[in-house]
Design a protein around this motif. Structure first.
Motif, mmCIF file in Angstrom:
data_model
loop_
_atom_site.group_PDB
_atom_site.id
_atom_site.type_symbol
_atom_site.label_atom_id
_atom_site.label_comp_id
_atom_site.label_asym_id
_atom_site.label_seq_id
_atom_site.Cartn_x
_atom_site.Cartn_y
_atom_site.Cartn_z
ATOM 1 N N ASP A 19 7.662 5.439 -23.209
ATOM 2 C CA ASP A 19 7.391 4.205 -22.292
ATOM 3 C C ASP A 19 5.659 3.508 -22.483
ATOM 4 O O ASP A 19 4.936 3.869 -22.106
ATOM 5 N N PHE A 20 5.231 2.511 -23.604
ATOM 6 C CA PHE A 20 4.580 2.418 -24.274
ATOM 7 C C PHE A 20 3.620 1.307 -23.137
ATOM 8 O O PHE A 20 2.577 2.078 -23.231
ATOM 9 N N ALA A 21 4.400 0.687 -22.707
ATOM 10 C CA ALA A 21 3.140 -0.703 -21.821
ATOM 11 C C ALA A 21 4.026 -0.330 -20.039
ATOM 12 O O ALA A 21 2.985 -1.161 -19.457
ATOM 13 N N GLY A 22 4.915 0.061 -19.608
ATOM 14 C CA GLY A 22 5.653 -0.477 -18.779
ATOM 15 C C GLY A 22 6.759 -0.492 -17.806
ATOM 16 O O GLY A 22 6.848 -0.768 -17.170
ATOM 17 N N GLY A 23 7.934 -0.290 -18.990
ATOM 18 C CA GLY A 23 9.161 -0.532 -18.503
ATOM 19 C C GLY A 23 9.974 0.045 -17.838
ATOM 20 O O GLY A 23 10.761 0.107 -16.874
ATOM 21 N N ILE A 24 9.505 1.421 -17.927
ATOM 22 C CA ILE A 24 10.175 2.655 -16.941
ATOM 23 C C ILE A 24 8.749 2.460 -15.521
ATOM 24 O O ILE A 24 8.942 1.796 -13.890
ATOM 25 N N VAL A 25 7.285 2.608 -15.566
ATOM 26 C CA VAL A 25 6.081 2.648 -15.133
ATOM 27 C C VAL A 25 6.710 0.869 -13.877
ATOM 28 O O VAL A 25 5.896 1.136 -12.371
ATOM 29 N N VAL A 26 6.373 0.651 -15.019
ATOM 30 C CA VAL A 26 6.090 -1.096 -13.861
ATOM 31 C C VAL A 26 7.373 -1.738 -13.653
ATOM 32 O O VAL A 26 7.507 -1.646 -12.281
ATOM 33 N N GLY B 27 0.283 -1.471 0.368
ATOM 34 C CA GLY B 27 0.136 -0.086 0.326
ATOM 35 C C GLY B 27 0.594 1.265 -0.063
ATOM 36 O O GLY B 27 0.572 1.969 -0.868
ATOM 37 N N LEU B 28 1.511 1.359 0.864
ATOM 38 C CA LEU B 28 2.780 1.922 0.998
ATOM 39 C C LEU B 28 3.180 2.510 -0.134
ATOM 40 O O LEU B 28 3.873 3.511 -0.930
ATOM 41 N N ALA C 160 4.305 6.189 -2.668
ATOM 42 C CA ALA C 160 5.217 6.798 -2.298
ATOM 43 C C ALA C 160 5.854 6.666 -3.778
ATOM 44 O O ALA C 160 7.193 7.223 -4.755
ATOM 45 N N VAL C 161 5.606 5.663 -4.746
ATOM 46 C CA VAL C 161 6.624 4.788 -5.749
ATOM 47 C C VAL C 161 5.134 4.965 -7.447
ATOM 48 O O VAL C 161 5.523 5.560 -8.070
ATOM 49 N N TYR C 162 4.594 4.501 -7.261
ATOM 50 C CA TYR C 162 3.670 3.502 -8.225
ATOM 51 C C TYR C 162 3.447 4.673 -8.813
ATOM 52 O O TYR C 162 3.015 5.601 -10.215
ATOM 53 N N PHE C 163 2.523 5.679 -7.734
ATOM 54 C CA PHE C 163 1.598 6.643 -9.125
ATOM 55 C C PHE C 163 3.057 7.768 -8.704
ATOM 56 O O PHE C 163 2.241 8.757 -10.254
ATOM 57 N N PRO C 164 3.725 8.468 -8.337
ATOM 58 C CA PRO C 164 4.454 9.788 -8.722
ATOM 59 C C PRO C 164 4.448 8.647 -10.526
ATOM 60 O O PRO C 164 5.064 9.915 -11.198
ATOM 61 N N VAL C 165 5.356 7.803 -10.378
ATOM 62 C CA VAL C 165 5.986 7.789 -11.227
ATOM 63 C C VAL C 165 5.346 7.848 -12.660
ATOM 64 O O VAL C 165 5.575 8.219 -13.767
ATOM 65 N N VAL D 7 16.744 5.992 -14.349
ATOM 66 C CA VAL D 7 17.664 6.535 -13.370
ATOM 67 C C VAL D 7 16.813 7.019 -11.976
ATOM 68 O O VAL D 7 17.246 6.500 -11.199
ATOM 69 N N ALA D 8 15.931 7.951 -12.682
ATOM 70 C CA ALA D 8 14.602 8.755 -11.673
ATOM 71 C C ALA D 8 14.124 7.544 -10.816
ATOM 72 O O ALA D 8 13.785 7.569 -10.971
ATOM 73 N N ALA D 9 13.621 6.770 -12.095
ATOM 74 C CA ALA D 9 12.267 6.029 -11.435
ATOM 75 C C ALA D 9 13.109 4.590 -10.322
ATOM 76 O O ALA D 9 12.811 4.610 -9.035
ATOM 77 N N ILE D 10 14.487 4.404 -10.380
ATOM 78 C CA ILE D 10 15.098 3.600 -9.640
ATOM 79 C C ILE D 10 15.399 4.342 -9.190
ATOM 80 O O ILE D 10 15.175 3.755 -7.250
ATOM 81 N N VAL D 11 15.583 5.349 -8.523
ATOM 82 C CA VAL D 11 16.127 6.210 -7.134
ATOM 83 C C VAL D 11 15.030 6.483 -6.948
ATOM 84 O O VAL D 11 15.217 5.948 -5.182
ATOM 85 N N LEU D 12 14.018 6.719 -6.917
ATOM 86 C CA LEU D 12 12.546 6.904 -6.515
ATOM 87 C C LEU D 12 12.240 5.450 -5.245
ATOM 88 O O LEU D 12 11.923 5.460 -4.676
#
Length: 416
Positions: A167-174, A140-141, A145-150, A367-372
């Motif tokens: 990112d057509f379907a989630g390489g970064i987001v997912v 939930g957290l 903290a991560v999924y919704f912002p990215v 990088v941004a997604a990984i760091v967060l």
């Protein structure tokens, strides 16, 4: 993915029918696909715990998406980092609302299925040794903290979308977020008993194959559905998704065959998942030749990444989430810059003027997604551990007994 602020037109029943179908396919990936895939990979005394984790996360993510996730991820915000609050509890949703030429209600639940499977992927990093209460709290957290912002950064019109990231379907987001968090969480949680010398093999390879096959079928909704229409883009996304999966499966099988002397069922289907994860961000930008290159690259890179994580880093990422989903998603996100640009290989185009510029933006997104993901995962574990008796890990006695009986009071198999 189509922007949720797309210009409204009249409803298209064909596109609506396809998006409803795609939504069902993506949920099919988690329930039952991912659950069976992961469940077959663990010991028989822990299989129900894995199914329970996947199922409960799906329910929790669904409610969170309704409460605030859709609003924070996909509605206009006051800044480029997080979405707005106008759609909390979906209070403004009505039968008449459209997102482009499909009902907004369909768009809400299609995107919800992505929020369901992403924390579900992380389950593979902590199986057989984590408290169920920790799974719920962490998931939930983590979504907040991560999924919704990215998701907002990339698909909701945030700063990465403004830069032209693909990112057509989630390489970064997912996949990048789940992979980075999985590696961090597995490192913090510690190794399973017997790692790495005396771990037992998967208790049911047949179940693993069935789950992987469901994932393969469901992935057509994941990638082709991300066109948000029943059009040429959806057709090509479906084709390249299948080609990448088939290529990666065979290449992984041959690598394992050469190294061990035998082609394994678990190996070939792990290659399938690597090929699917790697094509995901590129599936709207590459043609068949690009898909073959991506699939082959996925198998080679992810195969050796599995060994690197466990043998070199010594991290017990139990079901190789970081090496397969994380590395695969990042690899595909980077490769789309050149393969999407190169028309000789069937590239369908990129966002920016040159593939080099596109590659820089793609790398920034990763990088941004990984760091967060890493920072947030670390902080979440530190926050919830004191609430759960000082540790998110089960006792040594419960780990030996098995989580099915210790935490859930049930057994997957009863032998007389």
């Amino acid at each position: 993915m189509e922007d949720s602020s797309a210009e409204e037109t009249s409803l298209d029943s064909g596109n609506t029918a396809w998006m409803i179908t795609a939504t069902a396919l993506v949920l099919f990936m988690t329930l039952p696909g991912l659950a069976l895939f992961y469940g077959g990979l663990v010991q028989s005394k822990n299989v129900l715990s894995v199914l329970m984790q996947c199922f409960a996360i799906a329910c929790l993510a669904s409610l969170l998406w309704v409460v605030c996730g859709y609003s924070l991820s996909l509605t206009p915000g006051e800044n480029e980092w997080i979405g707005g609050t106008s759609a909390f509890f979906l209070e403004s949703l009505s039968m008449e609302n459209l997102n482009g030429d499909i009902p907004e209600s369909v768009w809400v639940i299609f995107q919800m299925t992505f929020a369901i499977i992403t924390p579900g992927l992380i389950v593979g990093a902590f199986v057989e040794r984590i408290k169920f209460s920790a799974v719920l709290l962490f998931s939930g957290l983590w979504l907040l903290a991560v999924y919704f912002p990215v998701c907002y950064w990339v698909w909701g019109g945030g700063w990465l979308a403004e830069k032209g990231v693909i990112d057509f379907a989630g390489g970064i987001v997912v996949h990048a977020t789940a992979g980075a968090s999985a590696l961090t969480l597995a490192w913090m949680l510690g190794r399973r008993q017997g790692f790495p010398k005396s771990l037992r093999p998967p208790h049911n390879p047949g179940m693993v194959m069935i789950g992987a096959s469901m994932l393969w079928v469901g992935w057509f909704g994941f990638n082709a559905g991300s066109a948000a229409a029943a059009n040429e883009s959806a057709g090509m996304a479906m084709l390249v998704t299948h080609i990448s999966a088939a290529t990666a499966s065979l290449v992984w099988m041959f690598i394992e065959w050469k190294k061990t002397g035998k082609p394994g069922l678990v190996g070939i289907v792990t290659g399938t998942i690597a090929g699917l994860a790697t094509i995901t961000p590129a599936s709207g930008s590459v043609g068949p030749m690009g898909a073959i290159i991506i699939g082959a690259s996925a198998a080679i890179v992810c195969y050796f990444a599995c060994g690197f994580v466990k043998e070199k880093l010594g991290v017990d990422d139990s079901l190789d989430v970081a090496a397969v989903h994380g590395v695969g998603g990042i690899l595909g996100t980077l490769m789309v810059a050149y393969l999407g640009w190169n028309t000789d290989l069937g590239g369908l185009g990129i966002s920016l003027d040159s593939w080099q510029d596109q590659l820089i933006v793609q790398a920034q997104g990763c990088v941004a997604a990984i760091v967060l993901s890493v920072v947030a995962t670390y902080l979440i574990v530190k926050i919830i551990s004191p609430l759960l008796g000082g540790s998110i890990r089960v006792s040594e006695e419960d780990e030996t007994k098995g989580l099915d009986q210790a935490l859930h009071g049930e057994n997957a198999y009863t032998l007389h």
